[in-house]
Write an enzyme that holds these catalytic residues in place. Structure first.
Site, PDB file in Angstrom:
ATOM      1  N   ASP A  15       9.703   2.535  -1.063  1.00  0.00           N
ATOM      2  CA  ASP A  15       9.666   2.283  -2.508  1.00  0.00           C
ATOM      3  C   ASP A  15       8.784   1.084  -2.815  1.00  0.00           C
ATOM      4  OD1 ASP A  15      11.860   4.210  -3.547  1.00  0.00           O
ATOM      5  OD2 ASP A  15      12.810   3.184  -1.860  1.00  0.00           O
ATOM      6  N   ASP A  42       7.511   0.133   4.415  1.00  0.00           N
ATOM      7  CA  ASP A  42       8.557   0.330   3.412  1.00  0.00           C
ATOM      8  C   ASP A  42       8.186   1.596   2.639  1.00  0.00           C
ATOM      9  OD1 ASP A  42      10.703  -0.164   1.634  1.00  0.00           O
ATOM     10  OD2 ASP A  42       9.379  -1.255   0.281  1.00  0.00           O
TER      11      ASP A  42
END
Length: 219
Positions: free
Chosen positions: A11, A9
């Site tokens: 963020d 991922d």
């Protein structure tokens, strides 16, 4: 199934951008006389661009369209990233270390423009063989669409991927795709306990993500 790829991922895992997202979107809502609800930030985490823009335009602010919301918020975020996004400790090293071990993918709820800007500023864009924004798929997190798409672009089965996630919706998304998930919880926005229980392993720092750990998860 032996691990064939690792999917990060963005963020909350590689960059500490969730506080920026909250500040910018909360400021947008406030400036237009809208209402920011107690669960708004949690609900927004993992949503694709069309989803969060529609949520703000429909539930929080009156008199704007989802397209207007998305354009203004993303423009403000791009300005915040201009001098480089807030890199989390150990992020660049983790990407470099794991890229030497297996092909890398990225599944992010950020819009494509911010993904490319962030990875370019970090100098790691060439290390990712496939990147997917949830604005490019039908459904954002917690649905598995983004993770399934990045696995397809990497040309490996989703079940042969290990994902690295921080949020409740991200953990749910990667797990629903059939991936083993390493959780890197953030104190500011800890995942719900039932979501954290979906993780195959939990670490406190990106330095703990090593080929040895990932190899054990795939054994």
């Amino acid at each position: 199934m032996p691990v064939q790829a690792i999917v990060f991922d963005l963020d909350g895992v590689l960059i500490d951008s969730e506080p920026l997202w909250e500040e910018v979107r909360r400021g947008y809502v406030s400036a237009r006389g809208g209402r920011w609800l107690p669960d708004t930030q949690e609900r927004l985490m993992g949503m694709s661009t069309p989803e969060w823009a529609d949520y703000i335009a429909t539930d929080l602010v009156e008199g704007v369209t989802a397209d207007e919301v998305a354009y203004e918020v993303i423009d403000q975020m791009s300005q915040r990233y201009a001098d480089g996004p807030p890199l989390l400790p150990g992020a660049r090293e983790a990407v470099q270390r794991m890229a030497e071990y297996r092909p890398l993918g990225l599944a992010s709820s950020s819009p494509r423009a911010l993904i490319d800007l962030a990875l370019g500023k970090l100098g790691v864009e060439a290390l990712f063989r496939a990147t997917v924004s949830t604005e490019e798929v039908d459904r954002g997190k917690p649905e598995p669409d983004g993770y399934l798409t990045v696995a397809a672009r990497l040309e490996v089965p989703a079940g042969a991927c290990v994902a690295v996630e921080d949020s409740a919706n991200g953990l749910r998304s990667a797990h629903a795709a059939g991936m083993a998930v390493i959780a890197v919880p953030r104190e500011a926005h800890p995942p719900a306990p039932e979501a954290l229980d979906l993780a195959a392993h939990t670490v406190r720092h990106l330095d703990e993500i090593t080929p040895e750990l990932v190899g054990r998860l795939g054994s």
